[in-house]
Design a protein around this motif. Structure first.
Motif, mmCIF file in Angstrom:
data_model
loop_
_atom_site.group_PDB
_atom_site.id
_atom_site.type_symbol
_atom_site.label_atom_id
_atom_site.label_comp_id
_atom_site.label_asym_id
_atom_site.label_seq_id
_atom_site.Cartn_x
_atom_site.Cartn_y
_atom_site.Cartn_z
ATOM 1 N N UNK A 204 57.347 57.437 63.398
ATOM 2 C CA UNK A 204 56.245 56.585 62.782
ATOM 3 C C UNK A 204 55.577 55.998 63.944
ATOM 4 N N UNK A 205 56.576 55.170 64.738
ATOM 5 C CA UNK A 205 55.962 54.209 65.819
ATOM 6 C C UNK A 205 55.433 55.179 67.032
ATOM 7 N N UNK A 206 56.220 56.391 67.325
ATOM 8 C CA UNK A 206 55.759 57.347 68.306
ATOM 9 C C UNK A 206 54.221 58.281 67.827
ATOM 10 N N UNK A 207 54.192 58.435 66.744
ATOM 11 C CA UNK A 207 52.846 58.947 66.138
ATOM 12 C C UNK A 207 51.872 57.833 66.274
ATOM 13 N N UNK A 208 52.221 56.675 65.635
ATOM 14 C CA UNK A 208 51.180 55.627 65.757
ATOM 15 C C UNK A 208 50.690 55.224 67.134
ATOM 16 N N UNK A 209 51.562 55.333 68.059
ATOM 17 C CA UNK A 209 51.432 54.843 69.559
ATOM 18 C C UNK A 209 50.415 55.963 70.171
ATOM 19 N N UNK A 210 50.599 57.215 69.851
ATOM 20 C CA UNK A 210 49.912 58.296 70.367
ATOM 21 C C UNK A 210 48.740 58.282 69.702
ATOM 22 N N UNK A 211 48.499 58.136 68.404
ATOM 23 C CA UNK A 211 47.006 58.016 67.680
ATOM 24 C C UNK A 211 46.310 57.006 68.416
ATOM 25 N N UNK A 212 46.860 55.681 68.488
ATOM 26 C CA UNK A 212 46.292 54.485 69.149
ATOM 27 C C UNK A 212 45.549 54.938 70.602
#
Length: 261
Positions: A204-212
């Motif tokens: 979740x945090x990996x995807x969120x970071x990439x999206x950001x």
């Protein structure tokens, strides 16, 4: 045949999710009144309410006023069908399948709503504790795997406490809706396994970071740019179902350990 049947079910559910995504954030009923054209107000005929096919036959326009109908509607239906088929392929024809199809359905609705209005509505999230808990309990009863039910409760508590701590430690870093959703996802990930709980939380945090990063680079902005985190949480949870085992094996391999059969 199970993935195919689930894909067909996904088309029907996707049609209903289009209504949910539009009406729930506005506080409207999802059952009344019947669907109508937003342009002329004409009620949608039953023959024009067949998932994907009706949109294609109408060439993306209202039968009455010829106003364009967004391509998002058939895309949501198709996307839900694909997701249902994928979940059925991963979970298989087991007692747990209804529970994880429900997860797929709320994932589509909540992700789209969060992208649209930056909110994860309580009328979807809170009842999901009851529905998910009941379906997962039924799965444990059907398989006799009561340890999975215990892990589900533990997963709910662990992920809920983690997100709650982050919410308190960094005000504004995430919304209260994210905290509420974390418990639901903890139920599902915990039932699937401890490795799924760890991989799902990290993903979740990996995807969120990439999206950001991509969002900031494409649109400009800074570290305080508001980006909905719900879709990343949901995507990470669904990704963990097929990926948890291989990722855990890879990590243990790096540590020089092996997973016992």
């Amino acid at each position: 045949m199970v993935p195919v049947l689930c894909a067909l079910l996904g088309l029907l559910i996707g049609s209903f999710l289009n209504v949910v995504v539009h009406r729930v954030p506005a506080g409207l009923s999802v059952v009344h009144p019947p669907s109508a054209c937003p342009g002329c107000g004409a009620a949608v005929l039953r023959r024009d309410n067949v998932p994907v096919l009706s949109w294609l036959l109408l060439r993306g326009r209202c039968r009455s006023c010829r106003a364009p109908i967004s391509a998002r509607y058939p895309l949501v239906e198709l996307g839900t069908a694909v997701l249902f088929a994928a979940v059925a392929h991963v979970v298989g024809p087991t007692w747990a399948l209804p529970a994880y199809l429900y997860l797929a359905a709320i994932a589509v609705a909540l992700a789209l709503i969060d992208l649209d209005v930056r909110r994860l509505p309580d009328p979807i999230v809170l009842p999901s504790y009851v529905v998910a808990g009941a379906l997962l309990l039924l799965a444990s009863a059907g398989t006799g795997d009561w340890a999975a039910a215990g892990r589900a409760v533990a997963g709910m508590l662990v992920l809920g406490l983690l997100y709650g701590a982050l919410f308190v430690a960094k005000p504004g870093g995430m919304g209260l809706g994210d905290v509420k959703l974390s418990g639901v996802l903890g139920l599902y990930l915990g039932w699937w396994g401890w490795d799924a709980l760890a991989v799902g939380a990290f993903a979740a945090f990996l995807i969120g970071g990439l999206v950001a990063v991509v969002t900031i680079l494409r649109r400009g902005g800074g570290r305080r740019t508001a980006i909905p985190f719900g879709p990343s949480m949901l995507g990470g949870a669904l990704l963990a179902l097929p990926a948890a085992g291989p990722v855990a094996g890879w990590y243990l391999g790096l540590m020089g350990l092996t997973v016992s059969a």
